[in-house]
Scaffold this motif. Structure first.
Motif, mmCIF file in Angstrom:
data_model
loop_
_atom_site.group_PDB
_atom_site.id
_atom_site.type_symbol
_atom_site.label_atom_id
_atom_site.label_comp_id
_atom_site.label_asym_id
_atom_site.label_seq_id
_atom_site.Cartn_x
_atom_site.Cartn_y
_atom_site.Cartn_z
ATOM 1 N N ILE A 1 0.831 -1.084 -0.076
ATOM 2 C CA ILE A 1 0.122 0.072 -0.042
ATOM 3 C C ILE A 1 0.884 1.317 0.050
ATOM 4 C CG2 ILE A 1 -1.593 1.467 1.431
ATOM 5 C CD1 ILE A 1 -2.631 -1.394 2.738
ATOM 6 N N ASP A 2 0.501 2.114 -0.842
ATOM 7 C CA ASP A 2 1.051 3.660 -0.853
ATOM 8 C C ASP A 2 -0.063 4.425 -0.368
ATOM 9 O OD1 ASP A 2 3.568 2.947 -1.852
ATOM 10 O OD2 ASP A 2 2.778 2.817 -3.811
ATOM 11 N N TRP A 3 0.073 5.291 0.575
ATOM 12 C CA TRP A 3 -0.849 6.167 1.449
ATOM 13 C C TRP A 3 -0.878 7.527 0.607
ATOM 14 C CZ3 TRP A 3 -4.712 3.961 4.203
ATOM 15 C CH2 TRP A 3 -4.367 2.794 4.764
ATOM 16 N N CYS A 4 -2.030 8.078 0.603
ATOM 17 C CA CYS A 4 -2.447 9.356 0.196
ATOM 18 C C CYS A 4 -3.589 10.233 1.024
ATOM 19 C CB CYS A 4 -2.486 9.663 -1.123
ATOM 20 S SG CYS A 4 -3.823 8.836 -1.741
ATOM 21 N N MET A 5 -3.655 11.432 0.926
ATOM 22 C CA MET A 5 -4.742 11.861 1.712
ATOM 23 C C MET A 5 -5.596 12.862 0.637
ATOM 24 S SD MET A 5 -3.188 13.451 5.377
ATOM 25 C CE MET A 5 -4.445 14.547 5.664
ATOM 26 N N THR A 6 -6.744 12.924 1.027
ATOM 27 C CA THR A 6 -7.835 13.912 0.522
ATOM 28 C C THR A 6 -8.906 14.097 1.498
ATOM 29 O OG1 THR A 6 -9.312 14.144 -1.436
ATOM 30 C CG2 THR A 6 -9.595 12.168 -0.209
ATOM 31 N N SER A 7 -9.759 15.086 0.956
ATOM 32 C CA SER A 7 -10.804 15.657 2.086
ATOM 33 C C SER A 7 -11.760 14.560 2.269
ATOM 34 C CB SER A 7 -11.537 16.929 1.363
ATOM 35 O OG SER A 7 -12.198 16.649 0.335
ATOM 36 N N ARG A 8 -12.584 14.680 3.691
ATOM 37 C CA ARG A 8 -13.397 13.781 3.897
ATOM 38 C C ARG A 8 -14.389 13.763 3.067
ATOM 39 N NH1 ARG A 8 -16.317 14.154 9.779
ATOM 40 N NH2 ARG A 8 -17.131 16.062 9.045
ATOM 41 N N LYS A 9 -15.213 14.814 2.563
ATOM 42 C CA LYS A 9 -16.374 15.107 1.852
ATOM 43 C C LYS A 9 -15.960 14.303 0.322
ATOM 44 C CE LYS A 9 -19.856 18.077 0.306
ATOM 45 N NZ LYS A 9 -20.206 19.512 0.375
ATOM 46 N N ARG A 10 -14.786 14.737 -0.061
ATOM 47 C CA ARG A 10 -14.469 14.067 -1.578
ATOM 48 C C ARG A 10 -14.384 12.404 -1.353
ATOM 49 N NH1 ARG A 10 -10.302 17.037 -2.238
ATOM 50 N NH2 ARG A 10 -11.340 18.742 -2.953
ATOM 51 N N LEU A 11 -13.914 12.147 -0.244
ATOM 52 C CA LEU A 11 -13.602 10.635 -0.018
ATOM 53 C C LEU A 11 -14.996 10.132 -0.070
ATOM 54 C CD1 LEU A 11 -10.795 8.747 1.766
ATOM 55 C CD2 LEU A 11 -13.261 8.357 2.117
ATOM 56 N N HIS A 12 -15.831 10.449 0.659
ATOM 57 C CA HIS A 12 -17.306 9.774 1.028
ATOM 58 C C HIS A 12 -17.937 9.815 -0.352
ATOM 59 C CE1 HIS A 12 -17.399 10.796 5.477
ATOM 60 N NE2 HIS A 12 -16.812 9.800 5.350
ATOM 61 N N GLU A 13 -17.864 11.035 -1.067
ATOM 62 C CA GLU A 13 -18.577 10.869 -2.488
ATOM 63 C C GLU A 13 -17.933 9.960 -3.227
ATOM 64 O OE1 GLU A 13 -21.090 11.623 -5.586
ATOM 65 O OE2 GLU A 13 -21.099 12.434 -3.409
ATOM 66 N N ALA A 14 -16.693 9.646 -3.373
ATOM 67 C CA ALA A 14 -15.856 8.853 -4.193
ATOM 68 C C ALA A 14 -16.214 7.369 -3.988
ATOM 69 C CB ALA A 14 -14.559 9.044 -4.295
ATOM 70 N N LEU A 15 -16.576 7.178 -2.559
ATOM 71 C CA LEU A 15 -17.073 5.717 -2.240
ATOM 72 C C LEU A 15 -18.126 5.234 -2.563
ATOM 73 C CD1 LEU A 15 -15.436 5.777 1.698
ATOM 74 C CD2 LEU A 15 -14.731 4.300 -0.175
ATOM 75 N N ARG A 16 -19.395 6.345 -2.574
ATOM 76 C CA ARG A 16 -20.305 6.260 -3.183
ATOM 77 C C ARG A 16 -20.507 5.803 -4.354
ATOM 78 N NH1 ARG A 16 -22.272 10.623 0.575
ATOM 79 N NH2 ARG A 16 -22.006 11.858 -1.219
ATOM 80 N N ARG A 17 -19.654 6.505 -5.352
ATOM 81 C CA ARG A 17 -19.457 6.282 -6.818
ATOM 82 C C ARG A 17 -18.857 4.820 -7.043
ATOM 83 N NH1 ARG A 17 -17.075 11.271 -7.402
ATOM 84 N NH2 ARG A 17 -15.296 10.205 -8.367
ATOM 85 N N LEU A 18 -17.929 4.598 -6.453
ATOM 86 C CA LEU A 18 -17.309 3.272 -6.599
ATOM 87 C C LEU A 18 -17.813 2.198 -6.147
ATOM 88 C CD1 LEU A 18 -14.420 2.319 -7.635
ATOM 89 C CD2 LEU A 18 -13.389 2.493 -5.233
ATOM 90 N N TYR A 19 -18.494 2.066 -5.244
ATOM 91 C CA TYR A 19 -19.158 1.068 -4.644
ATOM 92 C C TYR A 19 -20.635 0.903 -4.485
ATOM 93 C CZ TYR A 19 -14.530 -0.015 -2.765
ATOM 94 O OH TYR A 19 -12.969 -0.417 -2.670
ATOM 95 N N GLY A 20 -21.210 1.887 -4.546
ATOM 96 C CA GLY A 20 -22.838 1.967 -4.565
ATOM 97 C C GLY A 20 -23.230 2.330 -3.173
ATOM 98 N N VAL A 21 -24.582 2.590 -3.013
ATOM 99 C CA VAL A 21 -25.110 2.931 -1.821
ATOM 100 C C VAL A 21 -25.329 1.609 -1.119
ATOM 101 C CG1 VAL A 21 -27.340 3.185 -2.917
ATOM 102 C CG2 VAL A 21 -26.950 3.921 -0.508
#
Length: 572
Positions: free
Chosen positions: A126-146
């Protein structure tokens, strides 16, 4: 760690470092990562603060999440359970010297539990990086679905039978629980509804397709398809059965449409949900209309002063009919409830006949139409006129019988509110005449026609000024006296990249003044009545819309999309 977290806040201009220090101390006492607490406290600017923190930690910062259209390898490399439980986002798979590595994004670099789980359960380095919480939550919804984490557990066999669909009343009606209880279809459906409420959706459509179960939300009047887990088709029957149980419908009956209601509690609010099922060739489709039990008042409608003044005068009339026109979904019910709230006083008796009762108003006697037992608009109206009302509201005038009773109520001293399905305010006159109402009765009973449409509001966080030449303004019909800055939609995290957030209504009002009554009674042609309306102060809907454009509230394109360039202001 405290100093490490305070320093980025100081550099980004945090005005309450003492409050931040208190948040950090409380988190230290609980021996947990403080990042969620810091962001929830609202004492820092999330984007700037997290970027500075990433810089201090020497971690790559992501302003944009580069997720492909069908990122199957990413989903396989990091499954939904670990990704959603620990809020870790797989960003990309790279290969260096023949060795594949997985880049994972987090907003909380101090969450050691998440780091350990990723190291133990994921096969790739694993290589770690950072992003904002809001952006990450939105990307998780797009990637996996509700609801993907719950969905995965269900398919593993923990809870996949109809015996588990009928939850107790508390669990069925409270959907903002966020615990780690064992996965169930109940929890999965609650996640779908919770996500819709979080995104301010007004409708949820669960639609069976041949190879998939499609879920769509209506947000700001537009249908948006929701990302759903793969193989959700396997849960189609269970999801639909759960929704029918919540609405107290017959789950064994799949051949005919059914209607029901659900009352939900969400973050302290009461949400009334109207449920309608329709049998299709691929299975039952379920539509949910989400209705907030909000307080209605005239000021919240945001009317221009020249329209609000006319409406206030109409509401103080002792009798007459006030008709609101427009297509389904144009906000007519909200306007009606706001009018009723304005005139709802203890010395007045208000009775409504609705199909169905969408919102409950304290102090108003509301009757729901039930055609299957003979309780129609007309039958209910005959009864309530004998019940000493001062004000009557009819959900919709659909036929001659209902129209005649409404006119009789007006002529016998009652103030009547109702709706008609017409393209514009002027069209209400011809609509009543086409129903069979005599023109002289229309002129004697009706006081005004109000037409309305809904347009999307610009997101004030990202709207962009635009130049519109004087020639273009005049070609569009924007009056020279209207001044202001015209904007176009931008796109940011707050508005989900659409450039719009919320909706507002635009109106036009035709008053039946004595001169107009004379024309209506004698069946004058529409152009002549329109000319008289203009002399009486009528402002076409498109012109009203230009006021909102020049105030920076909506766009030229939004106004054009719901109005016509002709003077009537109706649909194209």
């Amino acid at each position: 760690m405290t100093q490490l977290l305070i320093e980025p806040a100081r550099r980004t201009g945090c005005e309450d470092l003492a409050a931040l220090d208190e948040v950090l101390r409380n988190a230290a006492q609980r021996q947990c990562s403080p990042i969620d607490d810091v962001l929830d406290a609202g004492v820092v600017d999330e984007e700037r603060y997290m970027r500075e923190l990433a810089h201090d930690l020497g971690m790559e910062w992501l302003d944009v999440i580069p997720i492909a259209e069908v990122p199957l390898p990413l989903r396989e490399a990091c499954g939904p359970r670990i990704a959603l439980r620990h809020r870790l986002l797989p960003v990309e798979i790279t290969e260096v010297n023949g060795v594949k590595r997985l880049k994972l994004a987090t907003f909380d670099p101090f969450n050691l539990v998440a780091r350990q789980a990723a190291a133990q359960e994921l096969a790739l380095p694993i290589d770690w990086c950072m992003t904002s919480r809001k952006r990450l939550h939105e990307a998780l919804r797009r990637l996996y679905g509700v609801g993907a984490d719950t969905f995965e557990q269900i398919l593993e066999g923990r809870d996949f039978d109809y015996d588990h669909l009928d939850a107790g009343e508390d669990e069925a009606n409270v959907i903002d629980q966020d615990d780690d209880e064992e996965a169930s279809v109940v929890k999965f459906v609650n996640q779908i509804i919770r996500e819709a409420l979080d995104q301010r959706a007004t409708d949820i459509h669960v639609e069976p397709l041949s190879t998939n179960l499609r879920i769509r939300y209506r947000i700001d009047g537009r249908l948006i398809e929701v990302a759903v887990p793969e193989n959700i088709k396997a849960l189609q029957s269970s999801v639909i059965a759960r929704l029918k149980i919540m609405a107290r419908l017959d789950i064994a009956e799949r051949r005919v449409p059914q209607d029901g209601r659900i009352n939900l509690q969400f973050e302290g609010q009461t949400i009334d949900v109207r449920v309608a099922t329709v049998p299709t060739v691929e299975g039952e489709s379920v539509s949910l209309r989400l209705l907030n039990q909000e307080k209605f008042n005239l000021a919240k409608l945001g009317m221009e002063p020249f329209v609000q003044k006319k409406i206030e005068a109409l509401l103080h009339l002792p009798n007459g009919i006030i008709l609101i026109t427009g297509p389904t979904g144009s906000g007519k019910s909200t306007s009606l409830y706001s009018f009723l709230s304005e005139v709802n006083h203890p010395e007045r008796r208000i009775v409504t006949v609705e199909d169905p009762v969408e919102n409950k108003l304290t102090g108003v006697m509301q009757i729901a139409v039930k055609s299957d037992i003979g309780l129609t608009f007309a039958n209910a109206l005959r009864s309530i006129l004998r019940a000493d009302p001062n004000i009557v509201m009819i959900g919709e005038i659909r036929d001659l019988e209902t129209a005649e009773i409404a006119i009789r109520a007006s002529l016998t001293g009652h103030l009547v509110f109702s709706t008609l399905h017409t393209n514009d305010a002027m069209g209400g006159i011809s609509r009543l005449v086409d129903m069979g109402v005599e023109p002289f009765l229309v002129s004697a009973a009706v006081r005004a026609f109000l037409a309305q449409r809904l347009v999307r509001k610009l997101c004030t966080n990202c709207r962009v000024p635009r130049e519109v030449s004087l020639v273009d303004r005049r070609n569009l019909g924007i009056p020279d006296e209207l001044q202001g800055t015209i904007y176009s939609p931008g796109g940011c995290d707050r508005c989900r990249g659409t450039g719009f957030s919320g909706r507002l209504a635009i109106y036009e009002v035709v008053l039946l003044t004595p001169a107009m009554q004379e024309l209506v009674a004698h069946g004058a042609p529409a152009p002549k009545m329109r000319d008289q309306a203009l002399r009486d102060g009528y402002v076409p809907m498109r012109t009203y819309g230009w006021h909102k454009v020049m105030q920076g509230l909506t766009t030229i394109e939004e106004v054009i999309s719901v109005t016509s360039s002709d003077i009537g202001g109706g649909d194209d």
